[in-house]
Design an enzyme around this catalytic site. Structure first.
Site, PDB file in Angstrom:
ATOM      1  N   ASN A   1      29.595  47.192  41.603  1.00 24.85           N
ATOM      2  CA  ASN A   1      29.901  48.322  42.475  1.00 24.85           C
ATOM      3  C   ASN A   1      30.466  47.925  43.834  1.00 24.85           C
ATOM      4  OD1 ASN A   1      26.985  49.230  40.975  1.00 24.85           O
ATOM      5  ND2 ASN A   1      28.834  50.421  40.575  1.00 24.85           N
TER       6      ASN A   1
ATOM      7  N   SER B   1      30.001  53.707  37.548  1.00 27.50           N
ATOM      8  CA  SER B   1      30.940  53.750  38.671  1.00 27.50           C
ATOM      9  C   SER B   1      31.412  52.341  39.021  1.00 27.50           C
ATOM     10  CB  SER B   1      30.250  54.407  39.876  1.00 27.50           C
ATOM     11  OG  SER B   1      31.153  54.587  40.926  1.00 27.50           O
TER      12      SER B   1
ATOM     13  N   VAL C   1      31.728  48.714  49.455  1.00 27.79           N
ATOM     14  CA  VAL C   1      30.621  49.075  48.578  1.00 27.79           C
ATOM     15  C   VAL C   1      30.823  50.483  48.029  1.00 27.79           C
ATOM     16  CG1 VAL C   1      28.114  49.430  48.460  1.00 27.79           C
ATOM     17  CG2 VAL C   1      29.051  47.594  49.888  1.00 27.79           C
ATOM     18  N   CYS C   2      30.633  50.631  46.724  1.00 28.98           N
ATOM     19  CA  CYS C   2      30.707  51.925  46.049  1.00 28.98           C
ATOM     20  C   CYS C   2      29.273  52.356  45.751  1.00 28.98           C
ATOM     21  CB  CYS C   2      31.520  51.783  44.764  1.00 28.98           C
ATOM     22  SG  CYS C   2      31.650  53.292  43.813  1.00 28.98           S
ATOM     23  N   LEU C   3      28.772  53.284  46.556  1.00 26.13           N
ATOM     24  CA  LEU C   3      27.384  53.741  46.438  1.00 26.13           C
ATOM     25  C   LEU C   3      27.335  55.219  46.800  1.00 26.13           C
ATOM     26  CD1 LEU C   3      24.331  53.006  46.107  1.00 26.13           C
ATOM     27  CD2 LEU C   3      24.332  52.384  48.527  1.00 26.13           C
TER      28      LEU C   3
END
Length: 159
Positions: free
Chosen positions: A87, A127, A94-96
């Site tokens: 992620n 994701s 950062v993909c959160l």
């Protein structure tokens, strides 16, 4: 108060709160400008890998870039470019969910950093941000874990 004033006031409060009490092993501090003053809009952080995980022993550098729209909008959170994680984009971003659709102005720096630490060992394959990480995580878990452990060794404690 102008929106930038709101952002800086909130970040000053967050800094005070962090200095009073923060999770063990974490670092979060505003960057210092060449003249020695503090830049509240850019924080240099360290997120430790959790004990008893493949991330243990790593102390991962992360920057938080705040805009004048904070806390209405989340900061941009980045590990170093090329960071290996399902992620995390190649750019380090950062993909959160709490940094996107699930963002709430009440979320604190502390909560962001703890959320990112939790994401390290609990990636969200729904994701993916990096294809290679995703493929290894879903199809070759031993190799994925090996790469995580190797990365943890590249980021030892600073002290």
């Amino acid at each position: 108060m102008a929106s930038g004033g709101v952002a800086r006031a909130r970040l000053a409060e967050e800094r005070k709160s962090w200095r009073r009490s923060h999770p063990h092993g974490f670092v979060a501090k505003p960057a210092t400008l060449p003249d020695g003053s503090v830049n509240l809009m850019l924080w240099n952080c360290i997120v430790p890998g959790k004990k008893d995980t493949d991330w243990e022993g790593g102390h991962f550098p992360l920057t938080l870039h705040f805009t004048e729209d904070y806390p209405s909008r989340p900061p941009d959170c980045k590990f170093p470019a090329g960071f290996f994680h399902v992620n995390v984009y190649n750019t380090g971003s950062v993909c959160l969910s709490i940094l996107a659709d699930a963002w709430k102005p009440s979320i604190t720096v502390r909560q962001i950093l703890i959320g990112i630490q939790d994401l390290l060992d609990n990636p969200n394959p729904a994701s993916p941000a990096q294809n290679l990480c995703y493929v290894l995580f879903t199809q070759n878990t031993p190799e994925y874990k090996n790469r995580v452990r190797q990365q943890a060794k590249r980021y030892p404690p600073l002290v």
